[in-house]
Enzyme design. Structure first.
Site, PDB file in Angstrom:
ATOM      1  N   LYS A  86     -41.189  19.141  -2.249  1.00 34.31           N
ATOM      2  CA  LYS A  86     -42.103  18.218  -2.922  1.00 34.31           C
ATOM      3  C   LYS A  86     -43.364  17.942  -2.097  1.00 34.31           C
ATOM      4  O   LYS A  86     -44.250  18.781  -2.025  1.00 34.31           O
ATOM      5  CB  LYS A  86     -41.364  16.945  -3.305  1.00 34.31           C
ATOM      6  CG  LYS A  86     -40.416  17.109  -4.499  1.00 34.31           C
ATOM      7  CD  LYS A  86     -39.898  15.790  -4.995  1.00 34.31           C
ATOM      8  CE  LYS A  86     -38.952  15.948  -6.184  1.00 34.31           C
ATOM      9  NZ  LYS A  86     -39.635  16.331  -7.426  1.00 34.31           N
ATOM     10  N   PHE A 126     -29.021  13.895  -7.341  1.00 34.02           N
ATOM     11  CA  PHE A 126     -29.694  15.066  -7.907  1.00 34.02           C
ATOM     12  C   PHE A 126     -30.145  15.948  -6.752  1.00 34.02           C
ATOM     13  O   PHE A 126     -30.828  15.485  -5.840  1.00 34.02           O
ATOM     14  CB  PHE A 126     -30.904  14.649  -8.748  1.00 34.02           C
ATOM     15  CG  PHE A 126     -31.598  15.816  -9.401  1.00 34.02           C
ATOM     16  CD1 PHE A 126     -31.161  16.299 -10.628  1.00 34.02           C
ATOM     17  CD2 PHE A 126     -32.680  16.439  -8.781  1.00 34.02           C
ATOM     18  CE1 PHE A 126     -31.786  17.390 -11.224  1.00 34.02           C
ATOM     19  CE2 PHE A 126     -33.305  17.518  -9.369  1.00 34.02           C
ATOM     20  CZ  PHE A 126     -32.869  18.000 -10.598  1.00 34.02           C
ATOM     21  N   ASP A 144     -30.593  15.083   1.854  1.00 35.32           N
ATOM     22  CA  ASP A 144     -31.576  15.639   0.931  1.00 35.32           C
ATOM     23  C   ASP A 144     -32.786  14.702   0.931  1.00 35.32           C
ATOM     24  O   ASP A 144     -32.760  13.638   0.322  1.00 35.32           O
ATOM     25  CB  ASP A 144     -30.953  15.744  -0.462  1.00 35.32           C
ATOM     26  CG  ASP A 144     -31.938  16.230  -1.532  1.00 35.32           C
ATOM     27  OD1 ASP A 144     -33.158  16.209  -1.276  1.00 35.32           O
ATOM     28  OD2 ASP A 144     -31.480  16.584  -2.624  1.00 35.32           O
TER      29      ASP A 144
END
Length: 404
Positions: free
Chosen positions: A253, A139, A224
């Site tokens: 995040k 993702f 990532d």
């Protein structure tokens, strides 16, 4: 029952229905605890999906935001600003990187990374070298490009045609990757721990093999670290414990501790392909976000705090193993640091949401990673007593689901 100007029912009236939030509406947070509109208290094991790395309303972050809020909020990118430069310097001093690009989210950081990978290949090898290889169950965000690179077809359905030149293969399978790579490959994109895909860590030998294949094919390695970075694994970034160095790394995040910010980190050599006017962001690198993120990284990048993340992992794991000995509900407990996945046995497949709902009734905020994996991504500084209390609440929730 208290009366409120807005409540959960308001969501259905005014919001696009792409989310299905829980019935309760949080209104206040402190540390690892949240209170809703009715005053009910919850322990937070979700951390805003691995975002609130220092809990809710951390005093140092509040001070940084207030101070910057009285000085300078926004400038166009015709100018730079001190917090952005200081944050970039801090990230460079702490990682492999020579250059930083700031944006507002993980998806934007990945969008920038994928564009840069293609531009670098175009500049150095020509237009034929454009293929990006990613992994099933990965993702990387919700933009059209990032959902295409992500390895979950459901997120692309209804949005076709999607960008071309993106290939997928099996995570942790080096031979499958080897068969897919060629002189057309410009980059391999991987999460050191697949988060949304079920909290699946990369095998160290696999990720080292990925690095070697990238070198053989003159392809860039893009990691990532939107979910795995900023202390989540007990190191500032997960790559530091894997024995590999990426060419491009993305962060978001936890980088802002709850304030929206994303960053793409890279080397001088690769950064040259993002020359003047090639990419941009209106709000990226704004003083407010950078001032908060600067305080976040200064706080997290502390040897004692990072060591404690591993200790807290052991505490979570001990509780989960104890529950499993009673209920036989978990097939596997995996992850690193405070990104933990507990996979349900086949008997309870599809029951992840039921456990989340039962946990909420007990006053615990929890996550899933797919329908069959409970995911824990709490504050990196969650007190041990909050872990113990929250796990007691989880055990009550599991007992409810098992006996249903």
């Amino acid at each position: 029952m208290l009366e409120h100007a807005v409540d959960r029912s308001t969501f259905n009236q005014v919001m696009v229905p792409n989310y299905a939030p829980q019935a309760m509406v949080p209104v206040r947070g402190k540390g690892s605890r949240i209170w809703d509109q009715e005053g009910k208290e919850y322990l937070d094991f979700a951390g805003g999906i691995a975002v609130n790395a220092l809990g809710h309303c951390h005093p140092a972050l509040i001070d940084a935001l207030k101070k910057q809020g009285e000085e300078l909020w926004h400038l166009s990118n015709v100018y730079t600003n001190e917090p952005a430069l200081e944050l970039a310097q801090q990230l460079i001093n702490s990682t492999f990187a020579d250059k930083v690009f700031f944006c507002n989210s993980g998806a934007e950081a990945n969008e920038a990374a994928f564009k840069l990978a293609r531009k670098y290949a175009y500049d150095n090898f020509g237009p034929e070298k454009h293929e990006i290889v990613s992994f099933y169950q990965s993702f990387h965000g919700r933009t059209l490009f990032t959902v295409t690179v992500g390895g979950q077809k459901k997120y692309c359905e209804g949005f076709e045609p999607v960008p071309g030149g993106v290939l997928h293969t099996t995570y942790n399978d080096l031979e499958a990757l080897k068969a897919l790579m060629s002189d057309r490959t410009c980059a391999v994109v991987a999460e050191p721990i697949q988060g949304e895909g079920g909290v699946i860590p990369a095998d160290p030998e696999f990720i080292k093999g990925v690095r070697e294949l990238c070198d053989q094919h003159n392809a860039l390695l893009v990691l990532d670290e939107v979910q795995s970075g900023m202390g989540r694994t007990g190191q500032l970034f997960a790559y530091m414990g894997l024995g590999v160095t990426p060419d491009i790394l993305t962060s978001a995040k936890s980088l802002g501790g709850g304030f929206p910010i994303g960053a793409m980190l890279t080397t001088n050599k690769v950064a040259e392909s993002f020359g003047f006017g090639t990419h941009g962001s209106t709000y990226g690198g704004n003083p407010l976000a950078c001032a908060v993120a600067l305080e976040v990284i200064k706080t997290i990048n502390d040897p004692q705090l990072l060591a404690n993340v591993s200790n807290k992992h052991d505490r979570f794991r001990k509780h989960l193993e104890s529950m499993n000995s009673k209920y036989g509900i978990f097939a596997d407990v995996r992850g690193k640091g405070l990104l933990i996945g507990a996979e349900l046995v086949e008997k309870y497949h599809g029951k992840g949401k039921d456990i989340l709902a039962a946990a909420a009734d007990e006053g615990l905020m929890l996550l899933v990673a797919g329908p069959n994996v409970l995911r824990f991504a709490p504050s990196l500084i969650i007190p041990d007593e909050d872990i113990d209390e929250g796990m007691a609440r989880l055990e009550k929730a599991i007992a409810t689901v098992v006996s249903a």
